[in-house]
Design a protein around this motif. Structure first.
Motif, PDB file in Angstrom:
ATOM      1  N   THR A 157      -5.509   5.185  -3.867  1.00  0.00           N
ATOM      2  CA  THR A 157      -5.259   5.349  -2.438  1.00  0.00           C
ATOM      3  C   THR A 157      -5.995   6.570  -1.936  1.00  0.00           C
ATOM      4  OG1 THR A 157      -3.548   5.565  -0.736  1.00  0.00           O
ATOM      5  CG2 THR A 157      -3.169   6.740  -2.786  1.00  0.00           C
TER       6      THR A 157
ATOM      7  N   GLU B  69       3.221  -0.421   4.482  1.00  0.00           N
ATOM      8  CA  GLU B  69       2.787   0.810   3.834  1.00  0.00           C
ATOM      9  C   GLU B  69       4.025   1.674   3.596  1.00  0.00           C
ATOM     10  OE1 GLU B  69      -0.733   3.367   5.201  1.00  0.00           O
ATOM     11  OE2 GLU B  69       1.004   4.553   5.830  1.00  0.00           O
TER      12      GLU B  69
ATOM     13  N   PRO C 257       0.807  -1.220   0.000  1.00  0.00           N
ATOM     14  CA  PRO C 257       0.000   0.000   0.000  1.00  0.00           C
ATOM     15  C   PRO C 257       0.843   1.275   0.000  1.00  0.00           C
ATOM     16  CG  PRO C 257      -0.868  -1.584   1.569  1.00  0.00           C
ATOM     17  CD  PRO C 257       0.463  -2.108   1.127  1.00  0.00           C
TER      18      PRO C 257
END
Length: 420
Positions: A95, A279, A72
């Motif tokens: 996102t 992330e 991510p």
């Protein structure tokens, strides 16, 4: 004129001779910049412009997405400080996660993107956190308890945020900053982290732990006695040790913790793996200003330019240097002409025409920037010069709009976020 540059003429260093490039003769614009100049002569309004090349931006975004795969992404808002730009990239990269470094920008993003997930990228004074809540309008649909995560770098700051949560009577989401080798602050070791975790465990109804954040920019600047891969491995090992320390508090450690890190300089290493992160935060790599010309980002393209008209073309010496002009031009033909620009002082380097440079004798000017170059650049009054920004942070707010270039045409504008 900058007197501090013109008065100290006793040494060749003061004349800037050693910084010159006598073999680098100027040349006219390349086809890319010649076409852009033609557009701006028609549509630029005669004032400095910040141009975003959407084709290059798309290529950078697609490369980032390809490299990250399922890892991510969180967009770094300080490097992409335009709601239009952030919205465009958020949609292209799928996102709604943003990293924020400034309290007023956090408020701006909460209003512009009420479905966003905001993570602070640096610990803010508790007074700034209070200001966020005071300035947040009602009825936005943005819930700070779920959508905003504050960054805490020490047990002492956590105590301050605990008092704020009590005063507001609102729970706050917390991520803990950890030092994984940059030595710019954050929890320095597992023992210090444990102090903060114990405070969180005792106050878990008001302060809810979300995870960790560790920035590893030092990896991209590894010294000669090591290399980036060794530095990367060492940073990851430190990160993993902090994760182990946090897992010793299972009552407050989330089942799916946030493990944020990286940045434009190191995201390719995390994308290749292995990495402890779930992330990564990236901003500047999408525009690739000049300070991000690194081997890891070699496949990214420059996607923004400062464009500004030429006000004056001068031939001749500066004051007090009449006798030296011939020597200076013989040493460096790029001292033949001086080109005075509309505006200046930007954190940027001359990009086109090739061979232009700032004048180390004259100095910089925010009003009529002076560049030097040879007559072979072919520049005339009302032509345009193109500069490549060194950074995007703090740059956008100096321009009224961002001009968008697509397939050789100017196709629209985005507004920069207002300076706060």
């Amino acid at each position: 004129m900058k007197r501090r540059h013109l008065l100290g003429l006793g040494a060749l260093g003061a004349l800037g001779l050693w910084a010159m490039r006598p073999g680098d003769q100027g040349r006219p614009h390349t086809a890319y910049f010649a076409d852009l100049q033609s557009l701006l002569k028609q549509e630029g309004g005669g004032v400095p412009q910040l141009v975003i090349d959407l084709d290059h931006l798309d290529a950078n975004a697609d490369l980032l997405a390809q490299r990250l795969g399922k890892l991510p992404l969180r967009l770094v808002a300080k490097s992409l400080a335009s709601n239009g730009l952030l919205d465009y990239l958020a949609k292209r990269l799928t996102t709604r996660r943003f990293m924020v470094f400034h309290q007023p920008q956090a408020n701006q993003l909460a209003q512009a993107f009420p479905d966003a997930d905001l993570l602070l990228g640096k610990p803010l004074p508790v007074a700034a956190a209070l200001a966020f809540y005071q300035q947040l309008p009602n009825g936005l649909g943005f819930d700070p308890t779920r959508q905003l995560t504050w960054l805490i770098d020490s047990p002492q700051r956590l105590v301050q945020y605990l008092e704020l949560a009590k005063a507001l009577q609102k729970p706050m989401s917390i991520a803990l900053e950890i030092d994984i080798g940059l030595q710019r602050g954050g929890h320095p070791d597992a023992a210090n982290l444990a102090q903060t975790l114990r405070l969180l465990a005792d106050n878990s109804t008001l302060l809810q732990l979300r995870g960790l954040m560790g920035y590893d920019a030092q990896v991209a600047h590894a010294p000669l006695w090591t290399d980036s891969q060794q530095a990367f491995t060492a940073a990851n090992e430190r990160y993993a040790a902090f994760i182990d320390a946090a897992r010793a508090f299972p009552a407050i450690w989330p089942r799916q913790p946030l493990l944020n890190g990286a940045g434009s300089l190191t995201y390719p290493l995390h994308a290749k793996g292995p990495t402890p992160l779930n992330e990564v935060a990236v901003g500047s790599a999408l525009l690739k200003p000049a300070e991000f010309d690194t081997p890891l980002l070699a496949s990214h393209q420059s996607a923004m330019w400062i464009a500004t008209p030429v006000l004056k073309v001068q031939r001749g010496p500066l004051p007090y240097l009449q006798q030296a002009q011939g020597m200076l031009e013989a040493w460096n033909p790029n001292r033949q002409n001086a080109y005075y620009l509309y505006g200046g002082g930007w954190p940027a380097e001359p990009a086109s025409p090739a061979g232009l440079a700032y004048d180390g004798i004259y100095g910089r000017s925010p009003n009529q920037e002076r560049l030097i170059g040879s007559a072979t650049t072919g520049l005339s009054v009302d032509d345009w010069v193109f500069l490549r920004p060194l950074l995007s942070e703090g740059l956008f707010s100096g321009f009224g709009q961002l001009r968008l270039l697509r397939h050789g045409r100017l196709v629209g504008t985005w507004k920069p976020q207002p300076a706060a």
